[in-house]
Scaffold this active site. Sequence first.
Site, mmCIF file in Angstrom:
data_model
loop_
_atom_site.group_PDB
_atom_site.id
_atom_site.type_symbol
_atom_site.label_atom_id
_atom_site.label_comp_id
_atom_site.label_asym_id
_atom_site.label_seq_id
_atom_site.Cartn_x
_atom_site.Cartn_y
_atom_site.Cartn_z
ATOM 1 N N PHE A 143 8.218 1.005 -2.181
ATOM 2 C CA PHE A 143 8.573 -0.353 -1.503
ATOM 3 C C PHE A 143 9.101 -0.434 -0.287
ATOM 4 O O PHE A 143 8.842 -1.187 0.512
ATOM 5 C CB PHE A 143 9.969 -1.171 -2.725
ATOM 6 C CG PHE A 143 10.315 -2.395 -2.170
ATOM 7 C CD1 PHE A 143 9.748 -3.369 -1.748
ATOM 8 C CD2 PHE A 143 11.621 -2.254 -1.765
ATOM 9 C CE1 PHE A 143 10.298 -4.464 -1.332
ATOM 10 C CE2 PHE A 143 12.321 -3.444 -1.167
ATOM 11 C CZ PHE A 143 11.712 -4.468 -1.098
ATOM 12 N N ILE A 170 4.322 -4.377 -7.326
ATOM 13 C CA ILE A 170 4.503 -4.173 -8.912
ATOM 14 C C ILE A 170 5.866 -3.841 -8.964
ATOM 15 O O ILE A 170 6.261 -2.976 -8.415
ATOM 16 C CB ILE A 170 3.595 -3.051 -9.218
ATOM 17 C CG1 ILE A 170 1.906 -3.312 -8.932
ATOM 18 C CG2 ILE A 170 3.519 -2.895 -10.675
ATOM 19 C CD1 ILE A 170 0.919 -2.366 -9.238
ATOM 20 N N HIS A 172 2.172 -1.026 -4.031
ATOM 21 C CA HIS A 172 3.487 -0.310 -4.132
ATOM 22 C C HIS A 172 4.098 -0.732 -5.236
ATOM 23 O O HIS A 172 4.159 -1.828 -5.758
ATOM 24 C CB HIS A 172 4.279 -0.738 -2.795
ATOM 25 C CG HIS A 172 4.974 -1.877 -2.642
ATOM 26 N ND1 HIS A 172 6.061 -2.258 -3.473
ATOM 27 C CD2 HIS A 172 4.682 -3.157 -2.299
ATOM 28 C CE1 HIS A 172 6.365 -3.465 -3.278
ATOM 29 N NE2 HIS A 172 5.399 -4.054 -2.298
ATOM 30 N N CYS A 173 5.295 0.085 -5.612
ATOM 31 C CA CYS A 173 6.111 -0.469 -6.687
ATOM 32 C C CYS A 173 7.599 -0.077 -6.100
ATOM 33 O O CYS A 173 7.615 0.110 -4.859
ATOM 34 C CB CYS A 173 6.012 0.523 -8.027
ATOM 35 S SG CYS A 173 5.743 2.226 -8.053
ATOM 36 N N ASN A 174 8.462 0.326 -6.840
ATOM 37 C CA ASN A 174 9.708 0.597 -6.246
ATOM 38 C C ASN A 174 9.574 1.974 -5.490
ATOM 39 O O ASN A 174 9.987 1.921 -4.230
ATOM 40 C CB ASN A 174 11.015 0.708 -7.253
ATOM 41 C CG ASN A 174 12.227 0.721 -6.419
ATOM 42 O OD1 ASN A 174 12.365 0.536 -5.301
ATOM 43 N ND2 ASN A 174 13.332 0.494 -7.274
#
Length: 226
Positions: A42, A62, A118-120
């Site tokens: 992120f 995401i 991306h996610c976290n």
Amino acid sequence: MATPMSEEQLRTVIQGPIDVEWRYEMRRECQEILPGLLLGPFVASKSLETLLSLRVTHIVCIRDAKEAFSVRPRFPENFQYMVLDVEDNEEQNLIRLFPSAKKFIDDAIRSGGIVLVHCNGGISLSPAFVVMFVMQHYQLSWEDALHLVQNRRYCISPNGGFLTQIKEYEAIYKASVAHAAFPPPHRLAPRRKRSDDDDEDEQRIDDRKRLLVQCDSLEDEDAMQT
């Protein structure tokens, strides 16, 4: 779908760049997985300057639903976003969500765009989506697709549940490819079975025809008698 490649070309693609030395701080950056597709955490999506320098046009965000207050689109006026709210645990069904994400990525790349997924942390959740995308894009086994992504972003590690779904998706996409290549033969529609109502209608028509024939015969006899 990518243009079919020889075995040697596929090996080269899976191996990736061999002159890149992975550094720990690179896990906070995004990496190019294939032309037009970037993968990262992120934090890589929070710098407008960085995104513009990478010529990003689309972003797949995401996130776990609990992270929505922080992991969110930051520049909706600059980029096209897709947001997927999921649960970052082994029970989350990613296969059900994947087709919409794949279409978003495909459409973006086809139009000449560049997509950041991306996610976290960019470690488990978003890499699982990218591995499935790469698998189908190059028609790879799940192992080769995983290695391809890992050879570009060394720190990825999908959790056990996600890894199981990645393995399952190999069979799913291969079945769809086989179905597209060999569609079932066209079958002629079966003739409709005659219903009782149809039988009754035909019986009425036959009775009416017989009655008309009988009437015609009687009229002929009367005419001969006169």
